[in-house]
Motif scaffolding. Structure first.
Motif, PDB file in Angstrom:
ATOM      1  N   GLU A  33      11.999  -5.527 -13.442  1.00 30.50           N
ATOM      2  CA  GLU A  33      12.233  -4.535 -12.383  1.00 30.50           C
ATOM      3  C   GLU A  33      12.536  -5.226 -11.066  1.00 30.50           C
ATOM      4  O   GLU A  33      12.647  -6.442 -10.999  1.00 30.50           O
ATOM      5  CB  GLU A  33      11.031  -3.603 -12.236  1.00 30.50           C
ATOM      6  N   ALA A  34      12.667  -4.409 -10.006  1.00 28.62           N
ATOM      7  CA  ALA A  34      13.169  -4.893  -8.726  1.00 28.62           C
ATOM      8  C   ALA A  34      12.092  -5.411  -7.793  1.00 28.62           C
ATOM      9  O   ALA A  34      12.403  -5.799  -6.668  1.00 28.62           O
ATOM     10  CB  ALA A  34      13.948  -3.777  -8.019  1.00 28.62           C
ATOM     11  N   MET A  35      10.823  -5.445  -8.211  1.00 27.72           N
ATOM     12  CA  MET A  35       9.775  -5.968  -7.343  1.00 27.72           C
ATOM     13  C   MET A  35       8.776  -6.767  -8.152  1.00 27.72           C
ATOM     14  O   MET A  35       8.414  -6.382  -9.265  1.00 27.72           O
ATOM     15  CB  MET A  35       9.070  -4.847  -6.583  1.00 27.72           C
ATOM     16  N   LEU A  36       8.352  -7.895  -7.578  1.00 27.57           N
ATOM     17  CA  LEU A  36       7.361  -8.771  -8.195  1.00 27.57           C
ATOM     18  C   LEU A  36       6.151  -8.836  -7.278  1.00 27.57           C
ATOM     19  O   LEU A  36       6.283  -9.076  -6.076  1.00 27.57           O
ATOM     20  CB  LEU A  36       7.953 -10.167  -8.398  1.00 27.57           C
ATOM     21  N   VAL A  37       4.956  -8.622  -7.853  1.00 28.32           N
ATOM     22  CA  VAL A  37       3.699  -8.657  -7.103  1.00 28.32           C
ATOM     23  C   VAL A  37       2.857  -9.808  -7.634  1.00 28.32           C
ATOM     24  O   VAL A  37       2.654  -9.926  -8.852  1.00 28.32           O
ATOM     25  CB  VAL A  37       2.929  -7.331  -7.235  1.00 28.32           C
ATOM     26  N   MET A  46      10.487   4.433  -9.117  1.00 32.47           N
ATOM     27  CA  MET A  46       9.071   4.666  -9.381  1.00 32.47           C
ATOM     28  C   MET A  46       8.318   3.362  -9.610  1.00 32.47           C
ATOM     29  O   MET A  46       7.156   3.232  -9.204  1.00 32.47           O
ATOM     30  CB  MET A  46       8.913   5.591 -10.587  1.00 32.47           C
ATOM     31  N   TYR A  47       8.969   2.385 -10.244  1.00 33.85           N
ATOM     32  CA  TYR A  47       8.289   1.114 -10.486  1.00 33.85           C
ATOM     33  C   TYR A  47       7.982   0.409  -9.164  1.00 33.85           C
ATOM     34  O   TYR A  47       6.889  -0.143  -8.987  1.00 33.85           O
ATOM     35  CB  TYR A  47       9.140   0.209 -11.370  1.00 33.85           C
ATOM     36  N   VAL A  48       8.932   0.415  -8.243  1.00 33.76           N
ATOM     37  CA  VAL A  48       8.703  -0.223  -6.940  1.00 33.76           C
ATOM     38  C   VAL A  48       7.548   0.466  -6.216  1.00 33.76           C
ATOM     39  O   VAL A  48       6.703  -0.191  -5.599  1.00 33.76           O
ATOM     40  CB  VAL A  48       9.986  -0.189  -6.092  1.00 33.76           C
ATOM     41  N   GLY A  49       7.498   1.789  -6.302  1.00 29.42           N
ATOM     42  CA  GLY A  49       6.378   2.506  -5.708  1.00 29.42           C
ATOM     43  C   GLY A  49       5.061   2.093  -6.339  1.00 29.42           C
ATOM     44  O   GLY A  49       4.067   1.833  -5.636  1.00 29.42           O
ATOM     45  N   ASN A  50       5.027   2.016  -7.677  1.00 28.27           N
ATOM     46  CA  ASN A  50       3.814   1.575  -8.369  1.00 28.27           C
ATOM     47  C   ASN A  50       3.447   0.144  -7.985  1.00 28.27           C
ATOM     48  O   ASN A  50       2.260  -0.193  -7.879  1.00 28.27           O
ATOM     49  CB  ASN A  50       4.020   1.664  -9.885  1.00 28.27           C
ATOM     50  N   ALA A  51       4.456  -0.700  -7.777  1.00 28.77           N
ATOM     51  CA  ALA A  51       4.201  -2.096  -7.434  1.00 28.77           C
ATOM     52  C   ALA A  51       3.532  -2.221  -6.067  1.00 28.77           C
ATOM     53  O   ALA A  51       2.589  -3.009  -5.896  1.00 28.77           O
ATOM     54  CB  ALA A  51       5.515  -2.878  -7.455  1.00 28.77           C
ATOM     55  N   ILE A  52       3.989  -1.453  -5.107  1.00 28.58           N
ATOM     56  CA  ILE A  52       3.393  -1.514  -3.768  1.00 28.58           C
ATOM     57  C   ILE A  52       1.973  -0.968  -3.796  1.00 28.58           C
ATOM     58  O   ILE A  52       1.064  -1.511  -3.146  1.00 28.58           O
ATOM     59  CB  ILE A  52       4.263  -0.754  -2.765  1.00 28.58           C
ATOM     60  N   ILE A  53       1.758   0.101  -4.551  1.00 29.72           N
ATOM     61  CA  ILE A  53       0.403   0.652  -4.683  1.00 29.72           C
ATOM     62  C   ILE A  53      -0.515  -0.371  -5.346  1.00 29.72           C
ATOM     63  O   ILE A  53      -1.652  -0.584  -4.906  1.00 29.72           O
ATOM     64  CB  ILE A  53       0.438   1.964  -5.476  1.00 29.72           C
ATOM     65  N   ALA A  54      -0.027  -1.027  -6.408  1.00 28.51           N
ATOM     66  CA  ALA A  54      -0.831  -2.044  -7.087  1.00 28.51           C
ATOM     67  C   ALA A  54      -1.133  -3.211  -6.152  1.00 28.51           C
ATOM     68  O   ALA A  54      -2.247  -3.753  -6.157  1.00 28.51           O
ATOM     69  CB  ALA A  54      -0.092  -2.539  -8.328  1.00 28.51           C
ATOM     70  N   ALA A  55      -0.154  -3.608  -5.332  1.00 25.56           N
ATOM     71  CA  ALA A  55      -0.367  -4.699  -4.383  1.00 25.56           C
ATOM     72  C   ALA A  55      -1.408  -4.326  -3.337  1.00 25.56           C
ATOM     73  O   ALA A  55      -2.287  -5.137  -2.995  1.00 25.56           O
ATOM     74  CB  ALA A  55       0.955  -5.053  -3.711  1.00 25.56           C
ATOM     75  N   ALA A  56      -1.312  -3.096  -2.822  1.00 30.17           N
ATOM     76  CA  ALA A  56      -2.281  -2.645  -1.815  1.00 30.17           C
ATOM     77  C   ALA A  56      -3.684  -2.556  -2.404  1.00 30.17           C
ATOM     78  O   ALA A  56      -4.661  -2.978  -1.768  1.00 30.17           O
ATOM     79  CB  ALA A  56      -1.843  -1.298  -1.246  1.00 30.17           C
ATOM     80  N   GLU A  57      -3.799  -2.015  -3.607  1.00 29.56           N
ATOM     81  CA  GLU A  57      -5.114  -1.901  -4.246  1.00 29.56           C
ATOM     82  C   GLU A  57      -5.713  -3.273  -4.529  1.00 29.56           C
ATOM     83  O   GLU A  57      -6.920  -3.481  -4.365  1.00 29.56           O
ATOM     84  CB  GLU A  57      -4.995  -1.096  -5.534  1.00 29.56           C
ATOM     85  N   ARG A  58      -4.872  -4.210  -4.944  1.00 28.63           N
ATOM     86  CA  ARG A  58      -5.365  -5.561  -5.219  1.00 28.63           C
ATOM     87  C   ARG A  58      -5.797  -6.261  -3.933  1.00 28.63           C
ATOM     88  O   ARG A  58      -6.811  -6.974  -3.906  1.00 28.63           O
ATOM     89  CB  ARG A  58      -4.265  -6.374  -5.918  1.00 28.63           C
ATOM     90  N   ALA A  59      -5.058  -6.047  -2.872  1.00 30.58           N
ATOM     91  CA  ALA A  59      -5.420  -6.639  -1.587  1.00 30.58           C
ATOM     92  C   ALA A  59      -6.754  -6.085  -1.087  1.00 30.58           C
ATOM     93  O   ALA A  59      -7.595  -6.823  -0.566  1.00 30.58           O
ATOM     94  CB  ALA A  59      -4.312  -6.387  -0.567  1.00 30.58           C
ATOM     95  N   VAL A  60      -6.960  -4.785  -1.251  1.00 35.44           N
ATOM     96  CA  VAL A  60      -8.226  -4.167  -0.840  1.00 35.44           C
ATOM     97  C   VAL A  60      -9.376  -4.688  -1.700  1.00 35.44           C
ATOM     98  O   VAL A  60     -10.467  -4.981  -1.207  1.00 35.44           O
ATOM     99  CB  VAL A  60      -8.121  -2.632  -0.923  1.00 35.44           C
ATOM    100  N   THR A  92       3.916   5.228  -0.984  1.00 34.23           N
ATOM    101  CA  THR A  92       3.654   3.888  -0.464  1.00 34.23           C
ATOM    102  C   THR A  92       3.015   3.946   0.923  1.00 34.23           C
ATOM    103  O   THR A  92       2.199   3.086   1.262  1.00 34.23           O
ATOM    104  CB  THR A  92       4.961   3.080  -0.399  1.00 34.23           C
ATOM    105  N   THR A  93       3.371   4.955   1.694  1.00 33.23           N
ATOM    106  CA  THR A  93       2.766   5.116   3.025  1.00 33.23           C
ATOM    107  C   THR A  93       1.265   5.345   2.911  1.00 33.23           C
ATOM    108  O   THR A  93       0.470   4.752   3.656  1.00 33.23           O
ATOM    109  CB  THR A  93       3.425   6.281   3.774  1.00 33.23           C
TER     110      THR A  93
END
Length: 303
Positions: free
Chosen positions: A108-112, A138-152, A182-183
């Motif tokens: 996909e278009a984003m790597l976390v 949708m995958y990019v949206g899921n990727a940002i959410i996963a990144a934010a959750e992992r950071a938290v 994502t917001t």
């Protein structure tokens, strides 16, 4: 004339002495036209050594240069429904995805990922413009959410590298829904007091600019990166006026207060380390990553 010695023998020698030269040993700079040796270009992070033009770079190559020792661990991203609208234009959406996966080697278009940058633990996400123009689905949206959750979860800052042509039209309204999703995810970082740093690369446009790419605590851009919602050509056709020189480029946005810094890719790691440690209230980074020298021992004269 001896045709064996003058023709046959040179022909045979040329066949056996001929060396196959790969076509990708040299790369032409899109800006100044300089022919650059591929290894020299790679060592300089795909930045032209003559004119400082920043060419495209894959997320993995960027992360190898960003993380200590080039070591990082991928963060799992939930897989969305494939081709939810069964979209088809000139090609089926599923076929476009297969072609992009084959061309880039990414799904996909984003790597976390997560790792350490100058001994500073971080979570990072990066868009790949070569994968369907880095479009936000949708995958990019899921990727940002996963990144934010992992950071938290790890109490780490999040650094995002944006590069996109906008929302993914093949997913329709489901793509546009990633803007509010994502917001909300990034709001979790703010509530936990964790830094969110955005590095805008060429190009960052459309719904990406209108959402997570401009919600950072600090915004850094690579030189001459195009950053906009609607492109210059669309604006000129709409208002029927010529736009200023360099309009919507990184330097123009910095001058007008839309960005905090414009930093070359070759200096980006040091810049991010300093900013991240400052925002996390940590000590300044130590150059060279060497242990502090022992305190000098005072010598006393024997009496």
């Amino acid at each position: 004339m001896n045709w064996i010695s003058n023709y046959v023998r040179p022909t045979i020698n040329s066949i056996f002495s001929r060396r196959e030269v790969p076509e990708n040993l040299w790369h032409k700079c899109d800006e100044c036209g300089t022919m650059l040796f591929h290894r020299e270009l790679s060592d300089n992070l795909n930045v032209c050594t003559q004119c400082n033009h920043h060419m495209g770079i894959t997320p993995r190559d960027r992360f190898k240069a960003l993380f200590d020792g080039g070591i990082f661990v991928e963060v799992d991203v939930p897989e969305p429904v494939a081709d939810p609208l069964h979209f088809k234009d000139q090609k089926r959406y599923a076929d476009r995805m297969k072609a992009a996966t084959k061309a880039t080697g990414e799904k996909e278009a984003m790597l976390v990922v997560e790792g350490e940058m100058g001994r500073t633990p971080i979570v990072a996400a990066c868009q790949d413009f070569s994968f369907m123009a880095g479009s936000m689905g949708m995958y990019v949206g899921n990727a940002i959410i996963a990144a934010a959750e992992r950071a938290v979860e790890l109490k780490r800052p999040l650094i995002l590298f944006s590069a996109a042509g906008g929302a993914r039209m093949q997913e329709g309204i489901l793509s546009l829904m990633q803007m509010p999703r994502t917001t909300v995810a990034l709001q979790m970082l703010k509530e936990e007091g964790l830094p969110y740093i955005v590095v805008l690369t060429h190009p960052t446009t459309g719904g990406v600019t209108a959402s997570y790419a401009m919600l950072g605590d600090v915004h850094i851009a690579e030189p001459n990166a195009l950053i906009c919602f609607a492109g210059p050509r669309v604006i000129e056709q709409t208002i029927r006026e010529k736009l200023p020189e360099g309009f919507q480029r990184a330097e123009y946005l910095l001058e007008h207060g839309m960005l905090d810094r414009v930093t070359s890719r070759t200096q980006m790691k040091e810049e991010l380390i300093s900013i991240t440690r400052m925002l996390m209230r940590q000590e300044a980074p130590v150059k060279g990553d060497l242990p502090a020298p022992d305190a000098p021992v005072e010598q006393t004269k024997e009496t």
